[in-house]
Scaffold this active site. Structure first.
Site, PDB file in Angstrom:
ATOM      1  N   SER A   8      -2.433   6.070   8.925  1.00 39.51           N
ATOM      2  CA  SER A   8      -3.391   5.958   7.826  1.00 39.51           C
ATOM      3  C   SER A   8      -4.787   6.262   8.344  1.00 39.51           C
ATOM      4  CB  SER A   8      -3.362   4.543   7.253  1.00 39.51           C
ATOM      5  OG  SER A   8      -4.537   4.316   6.494  1.00 39.51           O
ATOM      6  N   HIS A  31      -1.226   9.614   6.292  1.00 36.64           N
ATOM      7  CA  HIS A  31      -1.144   8.683   5.161  1.00 36.64           C
ATOM      8  C   HIS A  31      -2.554   8.501   4.601  1.00 36.64           C
ATOM      9  CE1 HIS A  31       0.641   5.195   3.024  1.00 36.64           C
ATOM     10  NE2 HIS A  31      -0.516   4.583   3.244  1.00 36.64           N
ATOM     11  N   ASP A  33      -4.818   6.715   1.861  1.00 40.23           N
ATOM     12  CA  ASP A  33      -4.888   5.584   0.947  1.00 40.23           C
ATOM     13  C   ASP A  33      -5.929   5.838  -0.129  1.00 40.23           C
ATOM     14  OD1 ASP A  33      -3.023   3.603   2.113  1.00 40.23           O
ATOM     15  OD2 ASP A  33      -4.325   3.813   3.865  1.00 40.23           O
ATOM     16  N   MET A  35      -7.716   4.016  -3.392  1.00 37.77           N
ATOM     17  CA  MET A  35      -7.921   2.691  -4.005  1.00 37.77           C
ATOM     18  C   MET A  35      -8.985   2.802  -5.090  1.00 37.77           C
ATOM     19  SD  MET A  35      -7.936   0.317  -0.628  1.00 37.77           S
ATOM     20  CE  MET A  35      -6.847   0.628   0.765  1.00 37.77           C
ATOM     21  N   HIS A  64      -0.931   7.502  -0.801  1.00 35.03           N
ATOM     22  CA  HIS A  64      -0.547   6.157  -1.275  1.00 35.03           C
ATOM     23  C   HIS A  64      -1.571   5.705  -2.314  1.00 35.03           C
ATOM     24  CE1 HIS A  64      -0.120   1.605  -0.072  1.00 35.03           C
ATOM     25  NE2 HIS A  64       0.323   1.837  -1.299  1.00 35.03           N
ATOM     26  N   MET A  66      -3.113   3.205  -4.649  1.00 35.72           N
ATOM     27  CA  MET A  66      -3.242   1.781  -5.016  1.00 35.72           C
ATOM     28  C   MET A  66      -4.214   1.738  -6.190  1.00 35.72           C
ATOM     29  SD  MET A  66      -3.315   0.400  -1.130  1.00 35.72           S
ATOM     30  CE  MET A  66      -3.652   2.073  -0.573  1.00 35.72           C
ATOM     31  N   MET A 135       5.157  -2.819   1.243  1.00 33.43           N
ATOM     32  CA  MET A 135       3.901  -3.252   1.861  1.00 33.43           C
ATOM     33  C   MET A 135       4.170  -4.475   2.737  1.00 33.43           C
ATOM     34  SD  MET A 135       1.572  -1.149   0.946  1.00 33.43           S
ATOM     35  CE  MET A 135       0.258  -2.020   1.809  1.00 33.43           C
ATOM     36  N   ASP A 173       4.091  -0.400   5.498  1.00 31.36           N
ATOM     37  CA  ASP A 173       2.648  -0.133   5.591  1.00 31.36           C
ATOM     38  C   ASP A 173       1.906  -1.459   5.666  1.00 31.36           C
ATOM     39  OD1 ASP A 173       0.045   0.741   5.296  1.00 31.36           O
ATOM     40  OD2 ASP A 173       0.308   1.539   3.262  1.00 31.36           O
ATOM     41  N   GLY A 195      -2.552   2.135  10.705  1.00 37.09           N
ATOM     42  CA  GLY A 195      -3.941   2.530  10.540  1.00 37.09           C
ATOM     43  C   GLY A 195      -4.786   2.114  11.718  1.00 37.09           C
TER      44      GLY A 195
HETATM   45  C1  DX5 Z   1      -3.607  -1.088   3.125  1.00 37.25           C
HETATM   46  C2  DX5 Z   1      -3.283   0.370   3.268  1.00 37.25           C
HETATM   47  C3  DX5 Z   1      -2.783   0.708   4.601  1.00 37.25           C
HETATM   48  C4  DX5 Z   1      -3.761   0.441   5.708  1.00 37.25           C
HETATM   49  C5  DX5 Z   1      -2.968   0.102   6.920  1.00 37.25           C
HETATM   50  O1  DX5 Z   1      -3.730  -1.432   1.799  1.00 37.25           O
HETATM   51  O2  DX5 Z   1      -2.302   0.758   2.321  1.00 37.25           O
HETATM   52  O3  DX5 Z   1      -2.289   2.041   4.654  1.00 37.25           O
HETATM   53  O4  DX5 Z   1      -4.598   1.500   6.005  1.00 37.25           O
HETATM   54  O5  DX5 Z   1      -3.836  -0.315   7.915  1.00 37.25           O
HETATM   55  P1  DX5 Z   1      -3.350  -1.203   9.135  1.00 37.25           P
HETATM   56  O6  DX5 Z   1      -2.307  -0.420   9.859  1.00 37.25           O
HETATM   57  O7  DX5 Z   1      -4.572  -1.458   9.903  1.00 37.25           O
HETATM   58  O8  DX5 Z   1      -2.751  -2.472   8.534  1.00 37.25           O
HETATM   59 ZN    ZN Z   2      -1.263   2.705   2.611  1.00 37.68          ZN
END
Ligand code: DX5
Ligand code: ZN
Length: 223
Positions: A8, A31, A33, A35, A64, A66, A135, A173, A195
Protein backbone atom coordinates in the site's frame (compact mmCIF):
# COMPACT_ATOMS: atom_id res chain seq x y z
CA UNK A 1 -0.72 -21.49 -3.51
CA UNK A 2 0.93 -18.46 -5.04
CA UNK A 3 1.89 -15.71 -2.61
CA UNK A 4 1.32 -12.14 -3.77
CA UNK A 5 2.59 -9.01 -2.05
CA UNK A 6 0.73 -5.81 -2.93
CA UNK A 7 2.23 -2.90 -0.95
CA UNK A 8 0.00 0.00 0.00
CA UNK A 9 1.30 3.44 -0.91
CA UNK A 10 -0.85 5.13 1.74
CA UNK A 11 2.18 5.64 3.95
CA UNK A 12 4.63 6.35 1.14
CA UNK A 13 5.71 9.89 0.30
CA UNK A 14 2.54 11.16 -1.38
CA UNK A 15 4.43 14.08 -2.91
CA UNK A 16 6.57 11.64 -4.90
CA UNK A 17 4.39 8.65 -5.67
CA UNK A 18 5.97 8.03 -9.07
CA UNK A 19 9.32 7.59 -7.36
CA UNK A 20 7.82 5.55 -4.52
CA UNK A 21 6.28 2.89 -6.78
CA UNK A 22 9.71 2.51 -8.39
CA UNK A 23 11.10 1.33 -5.04
CA UNK A 24 9.10 -1.95 -5.04
CA UNK A 25 10.03 -3.74 -8.30
CA UNK A 26 9.53 -7.17 -6.69
CA UNK A 27 5.92 -6.45 -5.75
CA UNK A 28 2.98 -8.17 -7.44
CA UNK A 29 0.98 -4.97 -7.61
CA UNK A 30 0.46 -1.57 -6.03
CA UNK A 31 -2.37 -1.29 -3.50
CA UNK A 32 -3.99 2.13 -3.79
CA UNK A 33 -6.24 3.15 -0.91
CA UNK A 34 -9.10 5.51 -1.73
CA UNK A 35 -10.92 7.10 1.23
CA UNK A 36 -13.82 9.53 1.10
CA UNK A 37 -13.98 10.95 4.64
CA UNK A 38 -17.40 9.28 5.13
CA UNK A 39 -17.04 5.50 4.95
CA UNK A 40 -13.79 5.99 6.84
CA UNK A 41 -12.56 9.06 8.77
CA UNK A 42 -9.76 9.87 6.32
CA UNK A 43 -9.53 11.33 2.83
CA UNK A 44 -7.04 10.30 0.12
CA UNK A 45 -6.50 9.61 -3.58
CA UNK A 46 -9.37 9.76 -6.05
CA UNK A 47 -9.54 8.54 -9.64
CA UNK A 48 -7.46 11.42 -11.13
CA UNK A 49 -4.67 10.39 -8.75
CA UNK A 50 -4.83 6.83 -10.06
CA UNK A 51 -4.83 8.01 -13.67
CA UNK A 52 -1.83 10.27 -13.19
CA UNK A 53 0.15 7.54 -11.42
CA UNK A 54 -0.65 4.95 -14.11
CA UNK A 55 2.25 5.82 -16.48
CA UNK A 56 4.79 5.59 -13.63
CA UNK A 57 4.83 1.78 -13.40
CA UNK A 58 3.88 -1.46 -15.13
CA UNK A 59 2.77 -3.02 -11.84
CA UNK A 60 -0.87 -4.04 -11.48
CA UNK A 61 -3.04 -1.42 -9.78
CA UNK A 62 -5.09 -2.94 -6.96
CA UNK A 63 -7.48 -0.16 -5.93
CA UNK A 64 -9.19 -0.44 -2.51
CA UNK A 65 -12.24 1.80 -2.28
CA UNK A 66 -13.16 2.77 1.28
CA UNK A 67 -15.99 4.97 0.10
CA UNK A 68 -19.74 5.23 0.28
CA UNK A 69 -21.78 4.53 -2.84
CA UNK A 70 -19.17 2.43 -4.70
CA UNK A 71 -21.99 1.46 -7.08
CA UNK A 72 -21.65 4.95 -8.51
CA UNK A 73 -17.92 5.56 -8.28
CA UNK A 74 -16.09 2.24 -8.76
CA UNK A 75 -16.22 1.99 -12.58
CA UNK A 76 -14.25 5.20 -13.05
CA UNK A 77 -11.25 3.56 -11.34
CA UNK A 78 -11.13 0.99 -14.14
CA UNK A 79 -11.14 3.85 -16.63
CA UNK A 80 -8.28 5.40 -14.62
CA UNK A 81 -6.16 2.26 -15.14
CA UNK A 82 -6.92 -0.13 -12.26
CA UNK A 83 -6.69 -3.86 -13.06
CA UNK A 84 -8.50 -4.73 -9.83
CA UNK A 85 -11.13 -2.74 -7.97
CA UNK A 86 -12.19 -3.64 -4.43
CA UNK A 87 -15.31 -2.18 -2.87
CA UNK A 88 -16.71 -2.75 0.62
CA UNK A 89 -19.72 -5.03 0.96
CA UNK A 90 -20.94 -2.78 3.80
CA UNK A 91 -21.12 0.20 1.43
CA UNK A 92 -22.51 -1.36 -1.74
CA UNK A 93 -26.19 -1.34 -2.65
CA UNK A 94 -26.02 -3.96 -5.43
CA UNK A 95 -22.73 -5.87 -5.03
CA UNK A 96 -23.47 -8.52 -7.67
CA UNK A 97 -24.43 -5.93 -10.26
CA UNK A 98 -21.35 -3.86 -9.48
CA UNK A 99 -19.00 -6.86 -9.62
CA UNK A 100 -20.41 -7.83 -13.00
CA UNK A 101 -20.02 -4.28 -14.27
CA UNK A 102 -16.35 -4.18 -13.20
CA UNK A 103 -15.68 -7.53 -14.85
CA UNK A 104 -17.45 -6.44 -18.02
CA UNK A 105 -15.03 -3.51 -18.18
CA UNK A 106 -12.11 -5.96 -18.07
CA UNK A 107 -11.11 -5.53 -14.43
CA UNK A 108 -10.91 -7.97 -11.56
CA UNK A 109 -13.84 -7.47 -9.22
CA UNK A 110 -13.09 -7.64 -5.50
CA UNK A 111 -15.07 -7.22 -2.32
CA UNK A 112 -13.83 -6.19 1.14
CA UNK A 113 -15.15 -6.86 4.62
CA UNK A 114 -14.48 -4.85 7.77
CA UNK A 115 -13.06 -6.93 10.64
CA UNK A 116 -16.46 -7.54 12.30
CA UNK A 117 -18.44 -8.36 9.14
CA UNK A 118 -19.02 -12.14 8.93
CA UNK A 119 -17.58 -13.85 5.86
CA UNK A 120 -20.73 -15.97 5.63
CA UNK A 121 -22.39 -12.95 4.01
CA UNK A 122 -20.36 -13.78 0.91
CA UNK A 123 -21.02 -17.51 0.89
CA UNK A 124 -23.66 -17.49 -1.84
CA UNK A 125 -22.05 -14.86 -4.07
CA UNK A 126 -18.37 -15.77 -3.83
CA UNK A 127 -17.90 -16.66 -7.49
CA UNK A 128 -18.97 -13.17 -8.54
CA UNK A 129 -15.55 -12.01 -7.31
CA UNK A 130 -11.91 -12.48 -8.28
CA UNK A 131 -10.63 -11.47 -4.86
CA UNK A 132 -11.95 -11.33 -1.29
CA UNK A 133 -10.27 -8.76 0.98
CA UNK A 134 -10.50 -9.31 4.70
CA UNK A 135 -9.49 -6.23 6.68
CA UNK A 136 -7.17 -7.07 9.54
CA UNK A 137 -7.49 -3.55 10.99
CA UNK A 138 -10.41 -1.14 11.00
CA UNK A 139 -10.09 0.62 7.63
CA UNK A 140 -8.96 4.23 7.57
CA UNK A 141 -5.33 4.47 8.54
CA UNK A 142 -1.99 2.77 8.05
CA UNK A 143 0.22 1.77 10.95
CA UNK A 144 -2.40 0.01 13.06
CA UNK A 145 -1.98 -3.29 14.88
CA UNK A 146 -3.00 -6.57 13.19
CA UNK A 147 -6.28 -7.90 14.63
CA UNK A 148 -5.77 -11.56 15.53
CA UNK A 149 -9.51 -12.27 15.87
CA UNK A 150 -9.70 -12.05 12.06
CA UNK A 151 -7.57 -15.21 11.75
CA UNK A 152 -10.62 -17.41 12.32
CA UNK A 153 -12.42 -15.55 9.54
CA UNK A 154 -9.46 -16.09 7.19
CA UNK A 155 -9.74 -19.85 7.87
CA UNK A 156 -13.48 -19.80 7.12
CA UNK A 157 -12.92 -17.78 3.94
CA UNK A 158 -10.24 -20.22 2.77
CA UNK A 159 -12.69 -23.12 3.18
CA UNK A 160 -15.43 -21.28 1.29
CA UNK A 161 -13.05 -20.35 -1.53
CA UNK A 162 -11.66 -23.87 -1.85
CA UNK A 163 -15.20 -25.26 -1.93
CA UNK A 164 -16.22 -22.75 -4.59
CA UNK A 165 -13.32 -23.76 -6.85
CA UNK A 166 -11.90 -21.32 -9.40
CA UNK A 167 -9.12 -18.86 -8.71
CA UNK A 168 -10.31 -16.39 -6.09
CA UNK A 169 -7.49 -14.55 -4.32
CA UNK A 170 -7.76 -14.14 -0.53
CA UNK A 171 -6.20 -10.83 0.41
CA UNK A 172 -5.66 -9.37 3.85
CA UNK A 173 -4.94 -5.72 4.62
CA UNK A 174 -3.80 -4.04 7.80
CA UNK A 175 -0.92 -4.57 10.19
CA UNK A 176 0.86 -7.02 7.89
CA UNK A 177 4.56 -7.25 8.75
CA UNK A 178 7.33 -9.82 9.15
CA UNK A 179 5.86 -10.39 12.62
CA UNK A 180 2.29 -11.17 11.50
CA UNK A 181 2.34 -12.46 7.92
CA UNK A 182 3.12 -16.07 8.84
CA UNK A 183 -0.01 -16.64 10.91
CA UNK A 184 -2.19 -15.06 8.24
CA UNK A 185 -0.60 -17.26 5.57
CA UNK A 186 -1.05 -20.35 7.75
CA UNK A 187 -4.73 -19.43 8.11
CA UNK A 188 -5.09 -19.37 4.31
CA UNK A 189 -4.46 -15.86 2.99
CA UNK A 190 -2.46 -15.72 -0.25
CA UNK A 191 -2.37 -12.01 -1.11
CA UNK A 192 -0.97 -9.50 1.34
CA UNK A 193 -1.19 -5.73 1.58
CA UNK A 194 1.58 -4.15 3.63
CA UNK A 195 1.87 -0.41 3.97
CA UNK A 196 3.97 0.89 6.80
CA UNK A 197 6.05 -2.31 7.01
CA UNK A 198 7.23 -1.66 3.45
CA UNK A 199 7.38 2.11 3.17
CA UNK A 200 8.73 2.90 6.63
CA UNK A 201 11.71 0.73 5.76
CA UNK A 202 14.83 2.19 4.17
CA UNK A 203 14.82 -0.76 1.75
CA UNK A 204 11.18 -1.40 0.74
CA UNK A 205 11.93 -4.02 -1.92
CA UNK A 206 13.84 -6.22 0.51
CA UNK A 207 10.83 -6.14 2.85
CA UNK A 208 8.60 -7.24 -0.06
CA UNK A 209 10.89 -10.21 -0.71
CA UNK A 210 11.11 -11.13 2.98
CA UNK A 211 7.33 -11.00 3.35
CA UNK A 212 6.88 -13.27 0.33
CA UNK A 213 9.45 -15.77 1.63
CA UNK A 214 7.89 -15.88 5.11
CA UNK A 215 4.36 -16.34 3.74
CA UNK A 216 5.47 -19.05 1.30
CA UNK A 217 7.23 -21.02 4.05
CA UNK A 218 4.20 -20.65 6.33
CA UNK A 219 1.90 -21.99 3.61
CA UNK A 220 4.12 -25.03 3.21
CA UNK A 221 4.07 -25.65 6.98
CA UNK A 222 0.28 -25.36 7.04
CA UNK A 223 -0.26 -27.93 4.30
C1 DX5 B 1 -6.08 0.86 5.84
C2 DX5 B 1 -5.66 0.62 4.42
C3 DX5 B 1 -4.44 -0.17 4.31
C4 DX5 B 1 -3.24 0.47 4.94
C5 DX5 B 1 -2.35 -0.62 5.42
O1 DX5 B 1 -7.38 1.29 5.91
O2 DX5 B 1 -6.69 -0.06 3.71
O3 DX5 B 1 -4.18 -0.56 2.97
O4 DX5 B 1 -2.51 1.29 4.08
O5 DX5 B 1 -1.32 -0.07 6.15
P1 DX5 B 1 -0.49 -0.91 7.21
O6 DX5 B 1 0.15 -2.04 6.46
O7 DX5 B 1 0.45 0.06 7.78
O8 DX5 B 1 -1.50 -1.43 8.23
ZN1 ZN C 1 -6.19 -0.99 1.75
Amino acid sequence: MTVRITPSILNANLANLAGEVGRIPSADGVHIDVMDGHFVPNLVMGAPFVASLRPATDLMFDVHLMIEDPDRWAPQYVEAGAQSVTFHLEAATAPIKLARELRSMGARAAVALRPATPVEQLADILTEFDQILLMTVEPGFGGQQFLDPVLAKIRKARKLIDAAGGDIWLQIDGGVSVGTIERAAEAGADTFVAGSAVYRSSDPDTVVTSLRDLAGAAQVRAR
